[in-house]
Design a protein around this motif. Structure first.
Motif, short mmCIF file in Angstrom:
data_model
loop_
_atom_site.label_atom_id
_atom_site.label_comp_id
_atom_site.label_asym_id
_atom_site.label_seq_id
_atom_site.Cartn_x
_atom_site.Cartn_y
_atom_site.Cartn_z
N ALA A 66 67.76 40.04 35.76
CA ALA A 66 68.44 39.04 36.59
C ALA A 66 68.21 39.31 38.07
O ALA A 66 68.12 38.38 38.88
CB ALA A 66 69.93 39.01 36.28
N THR A 67 68.10 40.59 38.44
CA THR A 67 67.84 40.96 39.83
C THR A 67 66.59 40.26 40.37
O THR A 67 66.54 39.85 41.52
CB THR A 67 67.67 42.49 39.95
N ARG A 68 65.58 40.10 39.51
CA ARG A 68 64.32 39.45 39.92
C ARG A 68 64.55 38.00 40.35
O ARG A 68 63.72 37.42 41.04
CB ARG A 68 63.30 39.49 38.78
N LEU A 69 65.65 37.39 39.89
CA LEU A 69 65.92 35.99 40.23
C LEU A 69 66.56 35.84 41.60
O LEU A 69 66.66 34.74 42.13
CB LEU A 69 66.84 35.35 39.18
N GLY A 70 67.03 36.96 42.17
CA GLY A 70 67.74 36.91 43.44
C GLY A 70 66.92 36.27 44.53
O GLY A 70 67.44 35.55 45.37
N ALA B 176 55.92 33.14 35.26
CA ALA B 176 55.94 34.60 35.09
C ALA B 176 57.38 35.10 35.21
O ALA B 176 57.84 35.91 34.41
CB ALA B 176 55.05 35.28 36.15
N LEU B 177 58.08 34.56 36.21
CA LEU B 177 59.43 35.02 36.50
C LEU B 177 60.45 34.55 35.46
O LEU B 177 61.26 35.34 34.98
CB LEU B 177 59.84 34.52 37.89
N VAL B 178 60.42 33.27 35.12
CA VAL B 178 61.49 32.72 34.27
C VAL B 178 61.16 32.69 32.79
O VAL B 178 62.03 32.41 31.97
CB VAL B 178 61.93 31.30 34.72
N SER B 179 59.92 32.99 32.43
CA SER B 179 59.56 32.90 31.01
C SER B 179 58.76 34.10 30.52
O SER B 179 59.12 34.71 29.52
CB SER B 179 58.77 31.59 30.78
N ALA C 224 46.56 35.69 30.11
CA ALA C 224 46.04 34.67 31.01
C ALA C 224 46.82 34.61 32.32
O ALA C 224 46.32 34.11 33.32
CB ALA C 224 46.06 33.31 30.32
N ASN C 225 48.03 35.09 32.33
CA ASN C 225 48.85 35.08 33.56
C ASN C 225 49.17 36.51 33.99
O ASN C 225 50.20 36.78 34.59
CB ASN C 225 50.14 34.29 33.33
N SER C 226 48.24 37.41 33.71
CA SER C 226 48.55 38.83 33.88
C SER C 226 48.85 39.20 35.33
O SER C 226 49.74 40.02 35.58
CB SER C 226 47.40 39.68 33.32
N ASP C 227 48.15 38.61 36.29
CA ASP C 227 48.39 38.98 37.69
C ASP C 227 49.84 38.70 38.11
O ASP C 227 50.52 39.57 38.66
CB ASP C 227 47.45 38.19 38.63
N ALA C 228 50.29 37.48 37.81
CA ALA C 228 51.65 37.12 38.21
C ALA C 228 52.69 37.91 37.42
O ALA C 228 53.72 38.32 37.97
CB ALA C 228 51.87 35.62 38.02
N VAL C 229 52.42 38.15 36.15
CA VAL C 229 53.37 38.90 35.33
C VAL C 229 53.45 40.35 35.81
O VAL C 229 54.54 40.92 35.95
CB VAL C 229 52.97 38.84 33.84
N VAL C 230 52.29 40.95 36.07
CA VAL C 230 52.27 42.35 36.51
C VAL C 230 53.00 42.51 37.85
O VAL C 230 53.73 43.49 38.06
CB VAL C 230 50.82 42.87 36.61
N GLU C 231 52.86 41.51 38.73
CA GLU C 231 53.53 41.61 40.03
C GLU C 231 55.05 41.70 39.84
O GLU C 231 55.71 42.54 40.46
CB GLU C 231 53.16 40.38 40.87
N VAL C 232 55.59 40.85 38.97
CA VAL C 232 57.04 40.90 38.72
C VAL C 232 57.41 42.19 37.99
O VAL C 232 58.42 42.84 38.31
CB VAL C 232 57.50 39.66 37.92
N LEU C 233 56.58 42.58 37.02
CA LEU C 233 56.90 43.79 36.24
C LEU C 233 56.87 45.04 37.12
O LEU C 233 57.64 45.98 36.89
CB LEU C 233 55.93 43.96 35.07
#
Lengths: 363, 363
Positions: A194-198, B180-183, B232-241
């Motif tokens: 949830a912190t990521r949504l801030g 990436a963020l919400v799903s 296929a969305n690894s860049d955006a997912v990795v950034e959030v992770l």
């Protein structure tokens, strides 16, 4: 077994959510409940709510229930054991090994102490949120140890039964490992997600679906309480978090080089292991059998969902679960009805015959 | 605006869950839908379901909808653009930047291509799970780019509207960051958390509550599809992770030394940041205003919940949401009713007057 119920008198120390709720439930059952708290205004509020009477000189409780934050549980239990040398003392803290160890180290009489933990936490706290019914149908852990006899501990099991909970016995170590896994680590994971949504844009949160809602719901829990719970069970929580982080590192490494040999296998195996894990969670009736689901389209106006459920009832079908799907901006809702697999075809036929638009989602 | 609906003909390539569902919905609306898939048996199944007719020589679609896995989306879009030089082509893949970049690099005519993404994924897949109504009320992203004119892209927005979805426009980069963020990250987090349950004892899972159920529900998703989406969305997912892992590392370090100076503050701040984040998620009606909740005790027998909802309807109160709490082993259920705050007191009074046992949970 009405003749086995707790007769009291019972003393409750700590008039927050749990203490006040227990007091309300026992008072409803005619038990003499005395209430104590370091905050006089908190006791006054609990008394006003009907959770019991103010504690007084000369009280002679059979059972003392300590409902204070984890940080101070052991020291309060120790003083209660000393103050009431005939009483059985229990507590309701979310961690069990630390307080017991503290008591043993301090030389307390643990032949009269057994910890417990009603799994009835909520996202709200304080006497103001207390209700007599929050224990109904919930597990209530009795955390046994070798220093207390089976007969001496029986009143705590009776307390759980009287309040409508389901007593489950395990050692303090088992309890702490188990709640780390099913409660404390999920809290950490949900809060961090949830912190990521801030800092999310409005565009991002506009795409939020039920999956995000579900995975982050418990992130609204009280930080002040949870910092104590997590700190008091830090060993067990850290052990699970280390394994979680190792898996996370594996997935991150694979996603950093998604076309490298073995990367897709790593990701697929992580997802498949999640399938296996989630299947372990018992269903509503304490079994892991899956129900069948039907999704019915319901107009978003008063009375429509009631009409649907009335007609399901008229068909003589027992609904095992109901989930409404959120539809931002839409004038319809989707009601997912769970039934035993044998009832699925008949329910679909009954509802279709009555004009409901239905989607059979069971695989 | 009935005169603005898609008139067709429409060609759908890929007859899995989404392709077949779109075909069913358009066929219901009278559109001439032709279906193609690399698997002849998959097309046959979709035709049997009523999703359209088999594609044939001489088809001249106005709109081609590519509904194939993310891995092959760009190459299929490219061949469709070449095969039907008058048609507008869209796709429904869960990632948008990669396919567009591939098409531009390959010299495809992207003045006739615009990607889209209906947020209607499910934990089940395949034509066998297809239904015409899965898009109702869901966001449908239209991922615009500079190579296509507003007028040329209009048919894709009309497609979303025709299927009952809510079109939301954003660039391909915005889309990929947002999902990436919400799903995508929530999927990874839920799968990794559920993985920890794979080796859990029966005693541990017996303590599972609604919090664990909610945080792990989407861990039952299809690994084969999700490995493609995440890759296929690894860049955006990795950034959030990476940010998620940095926060996780901070919490682990604090829990490894919970009594060290600053540890409790680190943990408390992580929990508080979760409070802030979860408050960003819009509610049912696309707003972040919170509803008030009342919890009502309902006997676990047919008709009781229907009676409750009927009486809420009779009171003229619109229920915004309904959540049933699972009560393992118990013969009662708890129904959490969400209403606008102004209706809360009246609802409590009405239900109490009708004999319902109620717990007011709003803070």
């Amino acid at each position: 077994m009405a003749d086995r119920r707790l007769a009291g008198p019972v003393r409750i120390v700590g008039t927050g959510l749990l203490g006040t709720s227990i007091g309300l439930a026992l008072t409803e059952r005619g038990v003499d409940v005395s209430l104590a708290d370091t905050s006089p205004s908190s006791v006054a509020l609990a008394v006003d709510y009907g959770a019991g009477r103010r504690a007084a000189e000369g009280d002679n409780p059979e059972l003392v229930i300590v409902c204070v934050p984890p940080d101070v549980t052991a020291s309060v239990v120790a003083s209660e054991l000393a103050a009431f040398p005939e009483a059985l003392v229990t507590d309701v803290a979310s961690v069990k090994a630390g307080p017991l160890a503290e008591l043993v180290a301090a030389g307390a009489d643990v032949s009269r102490y057994i910890g417990s933990h009603p799994m009835a936490g909520r996202e709200r706290s304080g006497a103001i949120s207390a209700r007599a019914d929050i224990f109904l149908g919930r597990p209530w852990v009795i955390a046994g140890h070798d220093g207390i006899s089976y007969r001496r501990a029986a009143a705590v099991e009776q307390l759980a039964l009287d309040l409508g909970a389901i007593p489950i016995e395990m050692t303090v170590e088992e309890h702490d490992r188990n709640v780390a896994l099913v409660s404390h680590v999920p809290q950490v994971v949900a809060s961090l997600l949830a912190t990521r949504l801030g800092s999310a844009t409005d565009g991002a949160v506009s795409l939020a679906g039920q999956g995000l809602r579900d995975t982050t719901r418990i992130a609204s829990s009280d930080p002040e309480l949870w910092v104590q719970i997590l700190s008091a069970n830090s060993d067990a929580v850290v052990e699970v978090l280390h394994r979680y982080r190792a898996d996370l590192d594996g997935v991150i490494a694979a996603l950093e080089a998604p076309d490298a040999r073995g990367s897709r296998r790593t990701i697929a195996e992580a997802l498949a292991a999640g399938n296996t894990g989630v299947a372990r969670i018992p269903g509503k009736h304490g079994q892991s059998a899956r129900f069948s689901q039907l999704v019915v389209i319901v107009d978003d106006k008063p009375g429509e969902l009631a009409r649907l459920l009335t007609e399901i009832g008229e068909a003589g079908i027992n609904m095992e679960d109901l989930r409404l799907e959120h539809s931002p901006g839409a004038q319809i809702g989707l009601a997912e009805i769970s039934v035993v697999p044998e009832a699925e075809d008949r329910l679909a036929a009954e509802l279709t015959a009555r004009g409901w638009r239905i989607s059979e989602l069971s695989a």
